[in-house]
Write an enzyme that holds these catalytic residues in place. Structure first.
Site, short mmCIF file in Angstrom:
data_model
loop_
_atom_site.label_atom_id
_atom_site.label_comp_id
_atom_site.label_asym_id
_atom_site.label_seq_id
_atom_site.Cartn_x
_atom_site.Cartn_y
_atom_site.Cartn_z
N HIS A 138 45.35 70.77 32.57
CA HIS A 138 45.77 69.56 31.96
C HIS A 138 46.07 68.63 33.26
O HIS A 138 45.89 67.41 32.90
CB HIS A 138 46.72 69.73 30.96
CG HIS A 138 48.11 69.86 31.36
ND1 HIS A 138 48.73 71.29 31.40
CD2 HIS A 138 49.12 68.99 31.94
CE1 HIS A 138 49.95 70.97 31.93
NE2 HIS A 138 50.25 69.79 32.29
N ASP B 171 45.13 77.28 30.59
CA ASP B 171 45.55 76.13 31.10
C ASP B 171 45.78 76.30 32.81
O ASP B 171 46.79 75.80 33.26
CB ASP B 171 47.08 75.74 30.56
CG ASP B 171 47.52 74.28 30.99
OD1 ASP B 171 46.42 73.59 31.40
OD2 ASP B 171 48.62 73.87 30.92
N GLY C 28 55.35 66.06 35.91
CA GLY C 28 54.88 66.33 37.08
C GLY C 28 55.17 67.81 37.81
O GLY C 28 54.48 67.99 38.56
N ASN C 29 55.95 68.55 37.08
CA ASN C 29 56.14 69.99 37.61
C ASN C 29 54.88 70.96 37.08
O ASN C 29 55.01 71.99 37.72
CB ASN C 29 57.51 70.66 36.81
CG ASN C 29 58.66 70.24 37.74
OD1 ASN C 29 59.42 69.42 37.23
ND2 ASN C 29 59.11 71.11 38.69
N SER C 30 54.14 70.27 36.14
CA SER C 30 53.11 71.07 35.62
C SER C 30 52.21 71.55 36.99
O SER C 30 51.64 70.80 37.91
CB SER C 30 51.98 70.37 34.94
OG SER C 30 52.71 70.03 33.62
N GLY D 182 37.85 81.23 16.71
CA GLY D 182 37.41 79.86 16.58
C GLY D 182 38.30 79.21 15.51
O GLY D 182 37.70 78.11 15.02
#
Length: 444
Positions: free
Chosen positions: A184, A214, A288-290, A348
């Site tokens: 992301h 992710d 911002g830690n992502s 799905g």
């Protein structure tokens, strides 16, 4: 009466917009005048105090601080799986139609694809992420930071119009420039750069990105980097001490160290309609830690931080999440070999729990609400629709997403699952064939 799901999970990165019109204002000159407290000044001061009190009350009632003087504009681009319809614990607030309730309760539509246009790198097919055993002696926080901070980098993602940029954190995987981050962080980007601890900046290419886990891998043309050491997340226990290093709130706070504990293991959280089993921690982490690292006290990465709990009407502190290192290894190895994750079965459909008060109010059966059905999936072909309620899978009652995942985990691509579905007062069974994730959730 249950009052669950009034919170939301959000990623910690926001696109930071440039403000080209912002200029430094000249200091204002003092006006000459009488000194002292005149009646007019006292009245004005009273009004000012009242305004400040009201403004402060509004700020706290909104549940967030306005740091507009310190930070750039941070528009919302979270991946909250749902927002509450007012307070779901209050029956008086429920709409007459139960479908209206759920359309508000699960108001984020599942995103089936990522849109990343960063140039592709050649696949490093011989790379495999190694999980190391713990050292004999633990480190203190000073030793941990000295050992581990060189492996933490900053990630900036850009669009063609350069109207702004995405900001996040990355972890060095190899000495020759493989960089790990969250998908992301670079979603929607046409280019990206990596900033090392010595402030050198490198253009990055994309090795691969996976929206479900992710996890993304970038490549820069650099040598002599310090790879992070990865530990075994399966040996963690609640109460274990951990520390995070990342880049919260932009460049000003790069390489910030915070510490805490493991609060829970295998916490089931929905992300873009996909269920993730994450580590929960009370370590302080912010936007911002992502893509940054959660370390054990041996200086080993045991998780990649990617989301936190937030609420639009209540303060939530110390509930953050990280992708376990063992999950990271599986995804990274596949991305480096194939550029994608292969062989992972997908139904799905997006399912979520039904709040107890809503089930009682609308007289709904026990099960899982189906909020989305992916185009091209066998579930869509077999006629499953958003708004259906999933009662059973292979004859077993299901009430949580984990109930479904446990059954699916024993199956592979091409196997089938028998669903018992409730729709408008009637039930029926349907067999759904599991498809490869890449056939269902294709990257643009």
């Amino acid at each position: 009466m249950s009052n669950e799901k009034w919170y939301k999970t959000e990623d910690w990165y926001r696109p930071l917009k440039y403000d080209e019109q912002q200029t430094d204002s000249e200091p204002k000159k003092k006006k000459d005048g009488k000194k002292g407290f005149t009646p007019l000044r006292i009245t004005g001061l009273t009004v000012l105090v009242l305004v400040l009190i009201i403004a402060t009350s509004v700020a706290f009632s909104n549940g967030k601080d306005d740091n507009s003087d310190m930070l750039p504009n941070l528009p919302d681009k979270g991946f909250a799986p749902f927002e509450p319809f007012n307070n779901p614990g209050d029956k008086e607030e429920l709409p007459d139609d139960w479908q209206d309730f759920f359309s508000n309760f699960y108001n984020n539509v599942q995103r089936d694809v990522t849109e990343i246009n960063i140039p592709r790198a050649e696949l490093p097919k011989d790379f495999s992420l190694q999980i190391m055993a713990e050292d004999e002696e633990e480190l203190d926080l000073k030793e941990l930071y000295k050992k581990s901070s060189p492996s933490i980098v900053a990630i900036s993602g850009y669009t063609k119009d350069m109207n702004g940029y995405n900001w996040g954190t990355g972890v060095v995987l190899s000495s020759d420039g493989l960089i790990l981050t969250n998908t992301h962080v670079i979603d929607g980007c046409d280019s990206a750069t990596v900033t090392l601890g010595d402030d050198s900046v490198y253009d990055a290419k994309l090795v691969g990105a996976d929206v479900i886990s992710d996890i993304a891998v970038l490549k820069i043309e650099a040598q002599g980097l310090t790879p992070a050491s990865f530990g075994d997340s399966s040996v963690l226990s609640v109460g274990d001490k951990v520390a995070a290093i990342g880049n919260p709130l932009g460049e000003t706070f790069r390489s910030t160290l915070t510490d805490g504990i493991i609060s829970a293991i295998e916490r089931g959280i929905n992300h873009n309609g996909h269920s993730m089993n994450l580590l929960q921690t009370n370590t302080a982490i912010n936007e911002g830690n992502s893509g940054g690292a959660l370390f054990n006290m041996y200086g080993q990465v045991i998780g990649i931080t990617n989301m936190k709990m937030m609420s639009s009407f209540s303060s939530i502190e110390g509930i953050g999440f990280a992708i376990p290192s063992n999950t990271v290894k599986e995804v990274v190895d596949s991305l480096c070999t194939y550029g994608e994750v292969k062989g992972r079965p997908s139904i799905g459909i997006t399912v979520g729990a039904i709040p107890e008060n809503a089930a009682e109010h609308y007289e709904l059966p026990d099960g899982l609400y189906i909020s989305a059905v992916s185009k091209g999936s066998d579930a869509e072909k077999k006629g499953i629709k958003p708004g259906d309620i999933l009662l059973e899978v292979n004859g077993q009652a299901v009430k949580t997403t984990e109930d479904v995942n446990v059954i699916k985990s024993a199956l592979g691509v091409g196997d089938s699952m028998t669903f018992k579905i409730w729709r408008e007062g009637e039930t029926f069974e349907v067999d759904v064939v599991l498809m490869d994730t890449n056939e269902v959730y294709k990257e643009k």
